[in-house]
Scaffold this motif. Structure first.
Motif, PDB file in Angstrom:
ATOM      1  N   PHE A 110      34.040  48.496  39.279  1.00  0.00           N
ATOM      2  CA  PHE A 110      35.463  48.174  39.378  1.00  0.00           C
ATOM      3  C   PHE A 110      35.802  47.688  40.791  1.00  0.00           C
ATOM      4  O   PHE A 110      36.505  46.696  40.952  1.00  0.00           O
ATOM      5  N   GLU A 111      35.260  48.356  41.812  1.00  0.00           N
ATOM      6  CA  GLU A 111      35.491  47.919  43.199  1.00  0.00           C
ATOM      7  C   GLU A 111      34.963  46.507  43.428  1.00  0.00           C
ATOM      8  O   GLU A 111      35.574  45.731  44.150  1.00  0.00           O
ATOM      9  N   VAL A 112      33.825  46.189  42.848  1.00  0.00           N
ATOM     10  CA  VAL A 112      33.260  44.852  42.997  1.00  0.00           C
ATOM     11  C   VAL A 112      34.161  43.826  42.318  1.00  0.00           C
ATOM     12  O   VAL A 112      34.414  42.759  42.857  1.00  0.00           O
ATOM     13  N   TYR A 113      34.699  44.159  41.150  1.00  0.00           N
ATOM     14  CA  TYR A 113      35.428  43.184  40.360  1.00  0.00           C
ATOM     15  C   TYR A 113      36.860  42.950  40.802  1.00  0.00           C
ATOM     16  O   TYR A 113      37.371  41.858  40.650  1.00  0.00           O
ATOM     17  N   TYR A 114      37.544  43.974  41.308  1.00  0.00           N
ATOM     18  CA  TYR A 114      38.923  43.666  41.691  1.00  0.00           C
ATOM     19  C   TYR A 114      38.917  43.093  43.097  1.00  0.00           C
ATOM     20  O   TYR A 114      38.555  43.713  44.051  1.00  0.00           O
ATOM     21  N   LEU A 115      39.287  41.829  43.151  1.00  0.00           N
ATOM     22  CA  LEU A 115      39.109  41.025  44.358  1.00  0.00           C
ATOM     23  C   LEU A 115      40.170  41.244  45.413  1.00  0.00           C
ATOM     24  O   LEU A 115      39.950  40.986  46.583  1.00  0.00           O
ATOM     25  N   ASN A 116      41.331  41.706  45.025  1.00  0.00           N
ATOM     26  CA  ASN A 116      42.415  41.855  45.985  1.00  0.00           C
ATOM     27  C   ASN A 116      42.251  43.091  46.856  1.00  0.00           C
ATOM     28  O   ASN A 116      42.977  43.282  47.807  1.00  0.00           O
ATOM     29  N   GLY A 117      41.331  43.952  46.522  1.00  0.00           N
ATOM     30  CA  GLY A 117      40.977  45.070  47.377  1.00  0.00           C
ATOM     31  C   GLY A 117      41.977  46.186  47.494  1.00  0.00           C
ATOM     32  O   GLY A 117      41.595  47.325  47.619  1.00  0.00           O
ATOM     33  N   ASN A 118      43.267  45.915  47.461  1.00  0.00           N
ATOM     34  CA  ASN A 118      44.255  46.962  47.698  1.00  0.00           C
ATOM     35  C   ASN A 118      45.186  47.208  46.525  1.00  0.00           C
ATOM     36  O   ASN A 118      45.893  48.199  46.514  1.00  0.00           O
ATOM     37  N   ASP A 119      45.225  46.302  45.557  1.00  0.00           N
ATOM     38  CA  ASP A 119      46.218  46.454  44.497  1.00  0.00           C
ATOM     39  C   ASP A 119      45.782  47.403  43.386  1.00  0.00           C
ATOM     40  O   ASP A 119      46.602  47.890  42.633  1.00  0.00           O
ATOM     41  N   GLU A 125      44.018  36.358  36.906  1.00  0.00           N
ATOM     42  CA  GLU A 125      43.455  35.337  37.790  1.00  0.00           C
ATOM     43  C   GLU A 125      42.068  35.746  38.298  1.00  0.00           C
ATOM     44  O   GLU A 125      41.167  34.918  38.407  1.00  0.00           O
ATOM     45  N   GLU A 126      41.916  37.033  38.628  1.00  0.00           N
ATOM     46  CA  GLU A 126      40.617  37.519  39.096  1.00  0.00           C
ATOM     47  C   GLU A 126      39.579  37.457  37.980  1.00  0.00           C
ATOM     48  O   GLU A 126      38.424  37.116  38.216  1.00  0.00           O
ATOM     49  N   ILE A 127      39.997  37.775  36.756  1.00  0.00           N
ATOM     50  CA  ILE A 127      39.086  37.682  35.616  1.00  0.00           C
ATOM     51  C   ILE A 127      38.650  36.232  35.440  1.00  0.00           C
ATOM     52  O   ILE A 127      37.459  35.942  35.277  1.00  0.00           O
ATOM     53  N   PHE A 128      39.606  35.302  35.519  1.00  0.00           N
ATOM     54  CA  PHE A 128      39.298  33.878  35.387  1.00  0.00           C
ATOM     55  C   PHE A 128      38.304  33.458  36.465  1.00  0.00           C
ATOM     56  O   PHE A 128      37.319  32.766  36.184  1.00  0.00           O
ATOM     57  N   ASP A 129      38.554  33.887  37.683  1.00  0.00           N
ATOM     58  CA  ASP A 129      37.697  33.541  38.817  1.00  0.00           C
ATOM     59  C   ASP A 129      36.281  34.074  38.626  1.00  0.00           C
ATOM     60  O   ASP A 129      35.297  33.351  38.803  1.00  0.00           O
ATOM     61  N   MET A 130      36.151  35.341  38.249  1.00  0.00           N
ATOM     62  CA  MET A 130      34.830  35.952  38.081  1.00  0.00           C
ATOM     63  C   MET A 130      34.084  35.340  36.894  1.00  0.00           C
ATOM     64  O   MET A 130      32.899  35.027  36.998  1.00  0.00           O
ATOM     65  N   LEU A 131      34.762  35.154  35.768  1.00  0.00           N
ATOM     66  CA  LEU A 131      34.097  34.593  34.597  1.00  0.00           C
ATOM     67  C   LEU A 131      33.749  33.123  34.808  1.00  0.00           C
ATOM     68  O   LEU A 131      32.683  32.672  34.399  1.00  0.00           O
ATOM     69  N   GLY A 132      34.636  32.384  35.455  1.00  0.00           N
ATOM     70  CA  GLY A 132      34.374  30.973  35.727  1.00  0.00           C
ATOM     71  C   GLY A 132      33.174  30.779  36.616  1.00  0.00           C
ATOM     72  O   GLY A 132      32.403  29.820  36.472  1.00  0.00           O
ATOM     73  N   LEU A 183      30.551  47.082  31.043  1.00  0.00           N
ATOM     74  CA  LEU A 183      30.416  47.486  32.446  1.00  0.00           C
ATOM     75  C   LEU A 183      30.174  46.288  33.346  1.00  0.00           C
ATOM     76  O   LEU A 183      30.657  46.241  34.469  1.00  0.00           O
ATOM     77  N   GLU A 184      29.449  45.297  32.866  1.00  0.00           N
ATOM     78  CA  GLU A 184      29.143  44.144  33.701  1.00  0.00           C
ATOM     79  C   GLU A 184      29.656  42.848  33.083  1.00  0.00           C
ATOM     80  O   GLU A 184      29.053  41.791  33.215  1.00  0.00           O
ATOM     81  N   VAL A 185      30.818  42.922  32.462  1.00  0.00           N
ATOM     82  CA  VAL A 185      31.383  41.757  31.787  1.00  0.00           C
ATOM     83  C   VAL A 185      31.683  40.603  32.746  1.00  0.00           C
ATOM     84  O   VAL A 185      31.626  39.453  32.359  1.00  0.00           O
ATOM     85  N   PHE A 186      31.976  40.878  33.999  1.00  0.00           N
ATOM     86  CA  PHE A 186      32.331  39.829  34.959  1.00  0.00           C
ATOM     87  C   PHE A 186      31.150  39.378  35.812  1.00  0.00           C
ATOM     88  O   PHE A 186      31.303  38.593  36.724  1.00  0.00           O
TER      89      PHE A 186
END
Length: 197
Positions: A110-119, A125-132, A183-186
């Motif tokens: 989860f820490e790796v996947y959520y890109l905004n770090g603090n929210d 948008e983060e899902i789109f970015d990681m999957l893309g 667990l590793e969908v992104f």
């Protein structure tokens, strides 16, 4: 390398990280020290910069996705000083090398996947970015964007229980517990390879 300092560091780290035997902790400290290439510094003050760490992820674990490697770096770098210290190295590897508990792996991914770090959540948008980033490019960018948008919607249907377009840790945890493949969908942020000393 001062053997007494090494023994003290192994003892200190072994008290807080139980998933490695003392010999394994020593091996990881020596590997860390060799990677840092600063033999004249005390072991507990050495740090791996981002480039060195990314090289390790690529060469030892075969991770090639730049965005994912950067996110793994930030998940290891708990004090956010842009260096991985020896404690962060061993602690991160305890989860990264699949020695951690399922809950530790969940939190790490989860820490790796959520890109905004603090929210505290993974946004659409983060899902789109990681999957893309993880898809092979078909014939056009427009087709890629459409395929990624479709995957984002499928992912949100599976993981966004309150349908707000965001995946907080509680939703991520619930979805992964129901279907562990999520667990590793992104992207694969937990390697299958093991470091050998």
């Amino acid at each position: 390398m001062d053997q007494k300092a090494l023994r003290n560091l192994v003892e200190s780290i072994s008290k807080t990280i139980k998933s490695f035997k003392k010999g394994e902790v020593e091996c990881l400290i020596i590997l860390f020290h060799n990677l840092a290439e600063r033999a004249d510094m005390r072991l507990d003050n050495v740090g791996l910069n981002r480039n060195t760490f990314l090289m390790v992820l690529h060469s030892l674990f075969g991770i090639t996705d730049d965005k994912l490697m950067n996110r793994v770096f930030f998940a290891f770098d708990k004090d956010s000083d842009n260096y991985i210290n020896v404690h962060e190295w061993v602690k991160g590897l305890s989860v990264f090398l699949l020695r951690g508990t399922f809950e530790e792996k969940l939190k790490f991914c989860f820490e790796v996947y959520y890109l905004n770090g603090n929210d505290g959540y993974i946004s659409r948008e983060e899902i789109f970015d990681m999957l893309g980033n993880s898809l092979h490019q078909p014939s056009s960018e427009k087709e890629t964007d459409e395929a990624v948008k479709e995957l984002v919607e499928i992912t949100l249907r599976k993981m966004d229980y309150d349908t707000d377009g965001k995946i907080p840790f509680a939703d991520f945890e619930k979805a992964v517990k129901e279907e562990r493949l999520l667990l590793e969908v992104f992207g694969q942020c937990l390697p299958e390879a093991k470091v050998q000393c």
